[in-house]
Design a protein around this motif. Structure first.
Motif, PDB file in Angstrom:
ATOM      1  N   GLY A 121      -6.104   9.610  65.933  1.00  0.00           N
ATOM      2  CA  GLY A 121      -5.580  10.599  66.434  1.00  0.00           C
ATOM      3  C   GLY A 121      -4.880  11.810  65.539  1.00  0.00           C
ATOM      4  N   TYR A 122      -3.991  11.110  64.562  1.00  0.00           N
ATOM      5  CA  TYR A 122      -3.383  11.772  63.773  1.00  0.00           C
ATOM      6  C   TYR A 122      -4.065  12.530  62.737  1.00  0.00           C
ATOM      7  CZ  TYR A 122       1.212   9.592  64.651  1.00  0.00           C
ATOM      8  OH  TYR A 122       2.239   9.166  65.408  1.00  0.00           O
ATOM      9  N   ARG A 123      -5.516  12.020  62.513  1.00  0.00           N
ATOM     10  CA  ARG A 123      -6.163  12.875  61.656  1.00  0.00           C
ATOM     11  C   ARG A 123      -6.823  14.021  62.403  1.00  0.00           C
ATOM     12  NH1 ARG A 123      -9.439  11.189  57.198  1.00  0.00           N
ATOM     13  NH2 ARG A 123     -10.155  13.095  56.226  1.00  0.00           N
ATOM     14  N   ALA A 124      -7.024  13.550  63.476  1.00  0.00           N
ATOM     15  CA  ALA A 124      -7.787  14.824  64.560  1.00  0.00           C
ATOM     16  C   ALA A 124      -6.803  16.030  64.288  1.00  0.00           C
ATOM     17  CB  ALA A 124      -8.026  14.406  66.086  1.00  0.00           C
ATOM     18  N   MET A 125      -5.458  15.748  64.528  1.00  0.00           N
ATOM     19  CA  MET A 125      -4.565  16.816  64.574  1.00  0.00           C
ATOM     20  C   MET A 125      -4.457  17.371  63.261  1.00  0.00           C
ATOM     21  SD  MET A 125      -1.832  15.234  67.429  1.00  0.00           S
ATOM     22  CE  MET A 125      -1.510  13.668  66.386  1.00  0.00           C
ATOM     23  N   HIS A 126      -4.391  16.738  62.038  1.00  0.00           N
ATOM     24  CA  HIS A 126      -4.121  17.226  60.860  1.00  0.00           C
ATOM     25  C   HIS A 126      -5.358  18.225  60.378  1.00  0.00           C
ATOM     26  CE1 HIS A 126      -0.273  16.000  59.542  1.00  0.00           C
ATOM     27  NE2 HIS A 126      -0.606  14.896  59.991  1.00  0.00           N
TER      28      HIS A 126
ATOM     29  N   HIS B   4       2.313   7.295  71.174  1.00  0.00           N
ATOM     30  CA  HIS B   4       1.837   7.454  69.807  1.00  0.00           C
ATOM     31  C   HIS B   4       0.322   7.378  69.442  1.00  0.00           C
ATOM     32  CE1 HIS B   4       6.046   6.095  69.705  1.00  0.00           C
ATOM     33  NE2 HIS B   4       6.156   7.159  69.015  1.00  0.00           N
ATOM     34  N   PRO B   5      -0.272   8.270  68.845  1.00  0.00           N
ATOM     35  CA  PRO B   5      -1.520   8.417  68.220  1.00  0.00           C
ATOM     36  C   PRO B   5      -1.699   7.117  67.234  1.00  0.00           C
ATOM     37  CG  PRO B   5      -0.700  10.639  68.309  1.00  0.00           C
ATOM     38  CD  PRO B   5       0.609   9.801  68.506  1.00  0.00           C
TER      39      PRO B   5
ATOM     40  N   MET C 292      -5.195   6.833  70.561  1.00  0.00           N
ATOM     41  CA  MET C 292      -3.762   6.302  70.808  1.00  0.00           C
ATOM     42  C   MET C 292      -3.606   4.745  70.250  1.00  0.00           C
ATOM     43  SD  MET C 292      -2.466   8.988  72.478  1.00  0.00           S
ATOM     44  CE  MET C 292      -0.849   8.463  72.882  1.00  0.00           C
ATOM     45  N   GLU C 293      -2.435   4.543  69.550  1.00  0.00           N
ATOM     46  CA  GLU C 293      -2.151   3.019  69.524  1.00  0.00           C
ATOM     47  C   GLU C 293      -2.273   2.062  70.735  1.00  0.00           C
ATOM     48  OE1 GLU C 293      -1.465   1.517  66.694  1.00  0.00           O
ATOM     49  OE2 GLU C 293      -1.438   3.363  65.560  1.00  0.00           O
TER      50      GLU C 293
END
Length: 247
Positions: A229-234, A224-225, A217-218
Motif C-alpha cells: 500500500g505504501y509503495r503504491a502511494m510512493h 494502516h497500509p 492494508m495491514e
C-alpha cells in the motif's frame, strides 16, 4: 597530458560501474503513515535510479494540532540547521485529527478549518528555518472500515454512516492539502486517492463506494497500509514531487 586524460577516463568508468547515483536527503515528519512508510519510500526512490537518505522524525499517533505547537518542532528545526543537505520534506498529517475530532470531539466541519490552520503553522515554522525546503503534503488514501467487525465499529464511532461518506471525509483532507499547497511555492500536494485500489487492479478506481482493499492494508487494520500500500502511494509521490523537481 595523456596520463591525465587516462585518469579522467578511469574515474568516469568507475562512476558508471558504481552507479554514481544522486542522493536525495529527505525529512519525514507527521504520524504513523510517515513513521512506517520508510522502506517503501526508499525502495521506490532506488527503483528510479536514485539513492536516498531518510531522516524520519514522524511519531505514530501524532496530530497536526500537536506538531503545530512550539515545542513539537524543536528537534526537527535543529536537524534542519545541522544538515544543510536536507532539501526535501514529506509531511503526513491530518488523519489523526480527523479520526479524533470529527465525531469523538464533535468538531464536524470545523475539523478541516483547524487542520488548515495547524498544517500551515507547521509549514511556516519549517520554512522559517529553511526557506528553500521543498515540502510535499497529501490527503491520504481511503481507509478500510469494513474488513473486520472491529473496523466496522471504529468507522461508525469516528465517522459514522457509509463507506462512501467515510471516503468523502478523506477526500476533503486531499482538498485541504491542495488548497494549502496553492499558497506556497515551496509546497507540492499529491493526490493519493485510489492509489491502493488502482494498484490492486480494482476497475474504476478511485471508487468512493469502496474502501482501500485488504490486500493493501495491514491485517485486521482499519487505518494502516502494508508495504504494498505504501509503495503504491510512493509511486505517486515520486511522480508528483521528486520527478517534478527534476530529481
Amino acid at each position: 597530458m595523456p596520463g591525465r586524460i587516462a585518469i579522467l577516463i578511469f574515474i568516469g568508468a568507475l562512476m558508471v560501474m558504481t552507479g554514481c547515483k544522486s542522493k536525495l536527503h529527505v525529512l519525514c515528519i507527521g504520524d504513523s503513515w510517515a513513521a512506517w512508510w520508510q522502506r517503501a519510500l526508499e525502495d521506490e526512490v532506488k527503483s528510479r535510479g536514485k539513492d536516498i537518505k531518510v531522516y524520519n522524525m514522524a511519531i505514530p499517533g501524532a496530530t497536526a494540532e500537536w506538531w503545530a505547537t512550539e515545542s513539537a518542532l524543536g528537534d526537527v528545526k535543529k536537524l534542519l540547521k545541522d544538515n544543510a543537505d536536507i532539501k526535501y520534506c514529506l509531511i503526513s498529517l491530518g488523519a489523526n485529527d480527523l479520526l479524533g475530532g470529527y465525531l469523538i470531539r464533535n468538531y464536524r466541519d470545523e475539523t478541516f478549518t483547524r487542520l488548515d490552520r495547524d498544517i500551515r503553522t507547521v509549514i511556516d515554522k519549517l520554512l522559517e528555518v529553511k526557506p528553500d525546503l521543498h515540502i510535499n503534503i497529501h490527503g491520504y488514501d481511503y481507509l478500510n472500515f469494513v474488513q473486520t467487525p472491529h473496523c466496522v465499529g471504529v468507522g461508525h464511532n469516528v465517522f459514522g454512516d457509509t463507506t462512501r461518506f467515510q471516503n468523502s471525509l478523506i477526500e476533503r483532507l486531499t482538498q485541504n492539502a491542495f488548497a494549502i499547497a496553492k499558497d506556497y511555492p515551496q509546497v507540492t500536494a499529491t493526490n493519493l486517492i485510489g492509489s491502493m485500489q488502482e494498484a490492486a487492479g480494482i476497475a474504476g478506481a478511485p471508487d468512493p463506494a469502496k474502501p482501500s482493499p485488504e490486500s493493501m492494508m495491514e491485517p485486521e487494520d482499519c487505518i494502516h497500509p502494508n508495504y504494498n500500500g505504501y509503495r503504491a502511494m510512493h509511486k505517486r509521490i515520486y511522480d508528483t514531487f521528486f520527478a517534478v523537481l527534476g530529481k
